[in-house]
Write a protein that holds these residues in place. Structure first.
Motif, short mmCIF file in Angstrom:
data_model
loop_
_atom_site.label_atom_id
_atom_site.label_comp_id
_atom_site.label_asym_id
_atom_site.label_seq_id
_atom_site.Cartn_x
_atom_site.Cartn_y
_atom_site.Cartn_z
N ALA A 31 -8.00 -2.57 -4.98
CA ALA A 31 -7.61 -1.41 -4.18
C ALA A 31 -6.64 -1.76 -3.07
CB ALA A 31 -8.87 -0.76 -3.60
N GLU A 32 -6.83 -2.93 -2.46
CA GLU A 32 -5.92 -3.31 -1.37
C GLU A 32 -4.51 -3.57 -1.88
OE1 GLU A 32 -8.19 -7.20 -2.40
OE2 GLU A 32 -8.56 -5.01 -2.37
N HIS A 33 -4.40 -4.04 -3.12
CA HIS A 33 -3.07 -4.23 -3.72
C HIS A 33 -2.41 -2.88 -3.98
CE1 HIS A 33 -3.55 -8.61 -5.39
NE2 HIS A 33 -4.12 -8.47 -4.22
N VAL A 34 -3.18 -1.95 -4.54
CA VAL A 34 -2.64 -0.62 -4.82
C VAL A 34 -2.15 0.04 -3.54
CG1 VAL A 34 -3.16 1.69 -5.69
CG2 VAL A 34 -4.05 -0.32 -6.89
N THR A 35 -2.93 -0.07 -2.48
CA THR A 35 -2.52 0.50 -1.19
C THR A 35 -1.20 -0.09 -0.73
OG1 THR A 35 -4.81 0.92 -0.51
CG2 THR A 35 -3.16 0.76 1.24
N SER A 36 -1.04 -1.40 -0.87
CA SER A 36 0.20 -2.06 -0.47
C SER A 36 1.37 -1.58 -1.33
CB SER A 36 0.06 -3.58 -0.60
OG SER A 36 1.28 -4.24 -0.34
N TYR A 37 1.16 -1.46 -2.64
CA TYR A 37 2.24 -1.02 -3.53
C TYR A 37 2.68 0.41 -3.21
CZ TYR A 37 0.59 -5.00 -6.34
OH TYR A 37 0.20 -6.24 -6.78
N LEU A 38 1.72 1.29 -2.99
CA LEU A 38 2.06 2.68 -2.70
C LEU A 38 2.74 2.81 -1.34
CD1 LEU A 38 -1.09 4.59 -4.03
CD2 LEU A 38 1.05 4.04 -5.21
N ASP A 39 2.31 2.02 -0.37
CA ASP A 39 2.98 2.03 0.94
C ASP A 39 4.44 1.63 0.80
OD1 ASP A 39 0.69 2.86 2.23
OD2 ASP A 39 0.16 0.88 3.00
N ARG A 40 4.70 0.63 -0.02
CA ARG A 40 6.08 0.18 -0.24
C ARG A 40 6.90 1.29 -0.90
NH1 ARG A 40 8.62 -4.76 -0.90
NH2 ARG A 40 7.39 -5.23 0.95
N MET A 41 6.34 1.95 -1.88
CA MET A 41 7.07 3.00 -2.59
C MET A 41 7.36 4.21 -1.71
SD MET A 41 7.91 2.00 -5.66
CE MET A 41 8.34 0.49 -4.76
N ARG A 42 6.63 4.35 -0.61
CA ARG A 42 6.87 5.46 0.32
C ARG A 42 7.99 5.14 1.31
NH1 ARG A 42 0.98 5.44 0.48
NH2 ARG A 42 0.14 7.21 -0.72
N GLU A 43 8.44 3.90 1.37
CA GLU A 43 9.54 3.55 2.28
C GLU A 43 10.80 4.29 1.85
OE1 GLU A 43 10.05 -0.66 2.22
OE2 GLU A 43 8.07 -1.08 3.07
N PRO A 44 11.66 4.67 2.81
CA PRO A 44 12.89 5.41 2.46
C PRO A 44 13.72 4.65 1.42
CG PRO A 44 12.54 5.45 4.84
CD PRO A 44 11.51 4.50 4.27
#
Length: 277
Positions: free
Chosen positions: A179-192
């Motif tokens: 789950a912590e990896h998924v959170t990191s990946y999704l946070d990156r994809m939300r960057e402009p």
């Protein structure tokens, strides 16, 4: 824990994770969509602990310092150029190359284009691009598995994938990734601009040229529960490798093998790379 580093190149600065002695034999690990170098955390620890200098970069579009605009900036020759530029900066004349998903596609293309630079190739999940392309063209099963690519290339892809807290993106991980990896990946994809850059890899596929046969020692690992890659392309990959070839199948494991089955992946990588030390 791996160290955070940056790798300056003419294209910009790549963020990366590294482990192991800097003067040791180099291993470069290339992540897939929509991941980052974090997917290799277990492999970095294993390779570094075995005495290799293991480096996993956030690739073009994923590293904020190398996020050009426009689809053409994500053509395969640019991605291969990044790999060789990073190896040059790390002062690796020859190195071992590992990839997963899109990282595998880049690794196959790099090994075909610059076999003199690659000591061994290890490709996880995604088969040789020619085998994959033939399956997409002729195999109904692979056509169903690859149907998501139409969404990824569409104008609505960013809006659809980030809607409702990026729920659609999160679903791709099938609850097989920490789950912590998924959170990191999704946070990156939300960057402009980050998701557009990542999707531009798919949009640039139509510009990809043929990838030649592979002459370097090659390990290809496929898993039976891979939703994106069927057996036909996986089994056909042997026809595109003229060098030493090893095909391994992970029963019951999904597409996300480096995080779902890290011990087995580590074992395979250490055995393959160690056999050509």
């Amino acid at each position: 824990m791996p160290d955070h580093v940056t790798i300056p190149t003419a294209a910009g600065k790549f963020d990366a994770l590294q482990a192991g002695p800097p003067a040791a034999q180099g291993v470069l690990l290339l992540h897939g969509f929509p991941q980052s170098a974090l997917q290799w955390r277990s492999q970095l620890a294993a390779l570094g602990g075995a005495g290799y200098h293991a480096v996993a970069p956030d690739q073009r579009g994923y590293s904020p310092g190398v996020r050009p605009e426009g689809v053409e900036a994500y053509r395969m020759e640019e991605l291969v150029g990044d790999v060789l530029a990073m190896a040059d900066r790390l002062e690796w004349e020859r190195f071992d190359l590992v990839g997963h998903d899109w990282g595998s596609a880049v690794a196959w293309a790099t090994a075909a284009a610059a076999p003199d630079r690659i000591r061994t190739l290890s490709a996880l999940s995604v088969p040789h691009p020619e085998a994959f392309g033939q399956a997409i063209t002729h195999d109904p099963d692979q056509q169903r598995r690859s149907a998501y690519m139409r969404l990824f290339r569409s104008e609505d892809a960013e809006r659809t994938l980030l809607a409702e807290g990026a729920q659609r993106l999160e679903q791709f991980f099938e609850q097989r990734v920490p789950a912590e990896h998924v959170t990191s990946y999704l946070d990156r994809m939300r960057e402009p601009g980050a998701l557009t850059a990542a999707l531009n890899w798919y949009r640039a596929m139509r510009h990809a040229g043929a990838v030649g046969r592979i002459t370097v020692p090659t390990l290809y690992v496929w898993s039976t529960e891979d939703a994106a890659v069927g057996a036909r392309a996986a089994e056909a990959t042997a026809s595109y490798v003229t060098g030493e070839y090893r095909f391994e199948v992970l029963p019951g494991v999904s597409h996300w093998m480096s995080e779902e089955a890290p011990e087995r992946v580590n074992e395979l990588l250490l055995d393959h790379i160690g056999g050509h030390r």
